[in-house]
Design a protein around this motif. Structure first.
Motif, short mmCIF file in Angstrom:
data_model
loop_
_atom_site.label_atom_id
_atom_site.label_comp_id
_atom_site.label_asym_id
_atom_site.label_seq_id
_atom_site.Cartn_x
_atom_site.Cartn_y
_atom_site.Cartn_z
N LEU A 47 1.11 -1.17 0.36
CA LEU A 47 -0.12 -0.02 0.14
C LEU A 47 0.30 0.78 0.02
CD1 LEU A 47 -2.73 -0.92 2.33
CD2 LEU A 47 -2.54 -0.57 0.45
N LEU A 48 2.03 1.19 0.15
CA LEU A 48 2.72 2.01 0.20
C LEU A 48 1.91 3.53 0.89
CD1 LEU A 48 4.42 2.68 -3.21
CD2 LEU A 48 5.06 1.43 -1.19
N VAL B 77 -6.61 -3.63 10.10
CA VAL B 77 -5.74 -2.72 9.06
C VAL B 77 -6.40 -2.35 7.66
CG1 VAL B 77 -3.46 -1.18 8.46
CG2 VAL B 77 -4.21 -1.94 10.90
N ASN B 78 -5.71 -4.11 7.09
CA ASN B 78 -6.31 -3.71 5.30
C ASN B 78 -7.81 -3.69 5.39
OD1 ASN B 78 -4.05 -4.47 3.85
ND2 ASN B 78 -4.06 -6.30 5.16
N ASN B 79 -8.64 -4.37 6.08
CA ASN B 79 -10.53 -3.39 5.81
C ASN B 79 -10.22 -2.41 6.14
OD1 ASN B 79 -10.64 -6.40 5.99
ND2 ASN B 79 -11.79 -7.09 7.85
N ALA B 80 -9.92 -1.51 6.76
CA ALA B 80 -10.10 -0.40 7.86
C ALA B 80 -9.80 0.46 6.16
CB ALA B 80 -9.62 0.19 8.21
N ILE B 81 -8.67 0.13 5.93
CA ILE B 81 -8.16 0.87 4.45
C ILE B 81 -9.02 0.67 2.72
CG2 ILE B 81 -5.96 1.04 3.21
CD1 ILE B 81 -3.86 -0.25 5.07
N LEU B 82 -9.77 -0.43 3.06
CA LEU B 82 -10.06 -1.45 1.17
C LEU B 82 -11.61 -0.23 2.06
CD1 LEU B 82 -9.56 -2.34 -0.77
CD2 LEU B 82 -8.29 -2.56 0.57
N GLN C 15 -5.02 -8.87 -9.21
CA GLN C 15 -3.21 -8.23 -9.60
C GLN C 15 -3.54 -6.41 -10.00
OE1 GLN C 15 -0.54 -9.39 -8.59
NE2 GLN C 15 0.01 -6.98 -9.03
N GLN C 16 -4.53 -6.39 -11.13
CA GLN C 16 -4.93 -5.08 -11.44
C GLN C 16 -5.61 -4.47 -10.52
OE1 GLN C 16 -7.42 -5.15 -14.61
NE2 GLN C 16 -6.17 -7.14 -15.63
N GLY C 17 -6.60 -5.18 -9.70
CA GLY C 17 -6.53 -4.57 -8.42
C GLY C 17 -6.05 -4.41 -7.45
N LEU C 18 -4.95 -4.85 -7.53
CA LEU C 18 -4.36 -4.49 -5.85
C LEU C 18 -3.04 -3.56 -6.33
CD1 LEU C 18 -2.88 -7.97 -5.70
CD2 LEU C 18 -4.14 -7.05 -4.27
N LEU C 19 -3.22 -3.37 -7.71
CA LEU C 19 -1.96 -2.13 -8.59
C LEU C 19 -3.12 -0.51 -8.57
CD1 LEU C 19 -0.55 -3.82 -11.51
CD2 LEU C 19 1.08 -2.87 -9.34
N ALA C 20 -4.51 -1.43 -8.90
CA ALA C 20 -5.47 0.02 -8.44
C ALA C 20 -5.11 0.60 -6.93
CB ALA C 20 -6.51 -0.30 -9.18
N VAL C 21 -4.94 -0.55 -5.99
CA VAL C 21 -5.98 -0.15 -4.41
C VAL C 21 -4.64 1.11 -4.09
CG1 VAL C 21 -5.93 -1.14 -2.41
CG2 VAL C 21 -7.67 -1.81 -3.94
N LYS C 22 -3.49 -0.20 -4.42
CA LYS C 22 -1.84 0.37 -4.25
C LYS C 22 -1.61 2.29 -3.83
CE LYS C 22 2.94 0.86 -5.50
NZ LYS C 22 3.81 -0.09 -6.01
N ASP D 79 5.68 -0.54 4.26
CA ASP D 79 4.97 -1.47 3.32
C ASP D 79 3.67 -1.73 2.57
OD1 ASP D 79 7.08 0.33 2.17
OD2 ASP D 79 8.50 -1.27 1.93
N GLY D 80 3.05 -1.42 3.49
CA GLY D 80 1.43 -2.48 3.55
C GLY D 80 1.25 -3.70 4.33
N LYS D 81 2.39 -3.67 5.79
CA LYS D 81 2.14 -5.18 6.11
C LYS D 81 2.21 -5.00 7.79
CE LYS D 81 6.17 -6.70 4.33
NZ LYS D 81 6.73 -7.89 3.50
N LEU D 82 1.90 -5.43 8.61
CA LEU D 82 2.66 -5.20 9.98
C LEU D 82 3.87 -6.26 10.07
CD1 LEU D 82 1.77 -4.44 12.58
CD2 LEU D 82 0.64 -6.49 13.34
N ASP D 83 5.19 -5.07 10.73
CA ASP D 83 6.05 -5.76 11.02
C ASP D 83 6.01 -6.09 12.50
OD1 ASP D 83 8.24 -6.52 11.24
OD2 ASP D 83 9.44 -4.38 10.00
#
Length: 207
Positions: free
Chosen positions: A16-17, A68-73, A145-152, A171-175
């Protein structure tokens, strides 16, 4: 079935950057996504309820990452005015549990798991629609994959901050490997620390 729901394969793969940890979290918050706060209680309840529904461990790190991902989407859905019907959510929700009716019913029997599964399903539908697909394309890797790029691209300005005890959102994930002591100090915490230090200095007797 793994501890992660099937539909999360698309959502969890999103790079997600986002804005990192600039905003900081409030006391009692596990994370803040834009203006949406995810409480520590939400994370604990989700972890416990989903573990029960799946019949296997679904830890707090996995729960927080997916919340977090749910909230972003959810924010992307609102920003892009993407329509998701109840029927589409239901279809995606069943797909998320591998079309296992027994597991699906376990999720439906509890309000925490039902709402969580619906959010996961909605996130998957939003992703595939951003890629130019429809509900029928949930397993279409090209559309996803197209959707992932669009979401990014659509989520690049959404700020995400995570409480130090859980790690950092990078970078779009929990570390989770990042120690809380190494986490970036929020502006609010820095201001309070400076104020306390100034007050302590002023309280010292003058020589």
């Amino acid at each position: 079935m793994s501890t992660r729901l099937r539909a999360l394969g698309a959502v969890a793969a999103i790079v997600l950057l986002t804005g990192g940890c600039a905003a900081g979290t409030h006391p009692g918050a596990a994370a803040v996504v834009g203006t949406t706060e995810i409480s520590i209680g939400d994370v604990d309840k989700t972890s416990q309820a989903v573990s029960t529904a799946l019949g296997q461990n679904y830890n707090t790190a996995a729960a927080l990452s997916d919340l977090v991902n749910n909230a972003i989407l959810g924010q992307v859905k609102q920003d892009k005015s993407i329509s998701v019907t109840p029927a589409e959510t239901a279809t995606a929700a069943k797909s998320a549990v591998g079309d296992d009716e027994a597991t699906f019913q376990k999720f439906q029997s509890d309000t925490v798991t039902r709402d969580f599964l619906n959010e996961v399903a909605t996130a998957a539908v939003v992703t595939v629609k951003l890629g130019g697909g429809t509900i029928k394309d949930l397993q279409d890797q090209a559309k996803l994959q197209q959707g992932l790029l669009a979401v990014k691209d659509a989520s690049k300005d959404i700020k995400v901050s995570v409480a130090p005890r859980f790690g950092q959102w990078t970078d779009g994930k929990l570390d989770t490997s990042v120690s809380g002591s190494l986490s970036v100090e929020s502006d609010q915490t820095a201001a309070k620390r400076k104020a306390a230090a100034d007050a302590a200095q002023q309280a010292q007797p003058q020589g």
